[in-house]
Structures are given as structure tokens and as C-alpha cells.
Design a protein around this motif. Structure first.
Motif: not given
Length: 126
Positions: A7-12, A103-126
Motif C-alpha cells: 500500500t505504501e508503494l502503490y500509486g505515487s 550507485p555511481t554517484v553517492v549519496p542518492v538523496l531520498g528526497t529526490t526519488y520515489r519507491l513505487r510498485g504494483t502487486g501485493g509484496y513487501s519490500l525490505n531495504i537494507t
């Protein structure tokens, strides 16, 4: 880093996290085949401009196998990875799967991109 529900990844989607070096994106997908996208936030005109951050240039690994360039006829892309300087998308198969991004260029700032998805999965970022 965090865990995201479908639900956090769906849509925008959700605003990303700052990425510094190798980052694992791990999926638990109890549903059918799905898709996940890392998307640089476009300008107010809806496009990417020269000043837009090129967040998704780098190395992608899946199950410890590097993604090879599809323009090379001998390469394979069994996990459906599609990338540009501004977007990276991958198929999320049923079950447990993951990929790593360095990433080649670091840091990739979190405020500059979105996480988006379709389907009913969960995502764990580590």
C-alpha cells in the motif's frame, strides 16, 4: 533502512531513502508477478532536465549475478531489469527475491526519488 508494504508503494509511492553504497532491496511476494520501480522525481513540468539528479546509474546485482547490458547479444536479463539515469524497474516474481544496487554517484538523496510498485509484496531495504 525500512520495510514497505504494497500500500505504501502503490500509486505515487513513497519518498525514498538516502542510498550510500551497496543497498539490498528484498521482496516477499505472496501474490503473482509484480513490478518495482525506483523513480527520480521529475521537475514541475513532469520531465527530467539537465539539472535533474541521475540517481540510478550504477551496478545492479541479482542473486549475486551482475546485470549485463542488453545491447550485448550474449547478455541475459532474466529478471526484467530496465534502467535509465532516472529510473530503475525490476520484475518481482512470486516468493522471495532481491537485488542489490550500488550507485555511481553517492549519496542518492531520498528526497529526490520515489519507491513505487504494483502487486501485493513487501519490500525490505537494507
Amino acid at each position: 533502512m525500512a520495510v514497505y508494504s504494497y500500500t505504501e508503494l502503490y500509486g505515487s509511492g513513497s519518498i525514498g531513502e538516502t542510498l550510500v553504497g551497496y543497498t539490498r532491496f528484498a521482496f516477499t511476494n505472496p501474490s503473482g508477478s509484480s513490478y518495482f520501480t525506483l523513480e527520480t522525481i521529475p521537475t514541475s513540468t513532469g520531465f527530467y532536465e539537465a539539472s535533474s539528479p541521475k540517481n540510478f546509474i550504477g551496478e545492479y546485482l541479482n542473486d549475486a549475478h551482475p546485470y549485463e547490458n542488453p545491447s550485448n547479444p550474449s547478455s541475459m536479463n532474466p529478471w526484467g531489469l530496465v534502467t535509465s539515469s532516472y529510473i530503475a524497474s525490476v520484475v518481482v516474481p512470486p516468493g522471495i527475491s532481491s537485488f542489490d544496487f550500488n550507485p555511481t554517484v553517492v549519496p542518492v538523496l531520498g528526497t529526490t526519488y520515489r519507491l513505487r510498485g504494483t502487486g501485493g509484496y513487501s519490500l525490505n531495504i537494507t
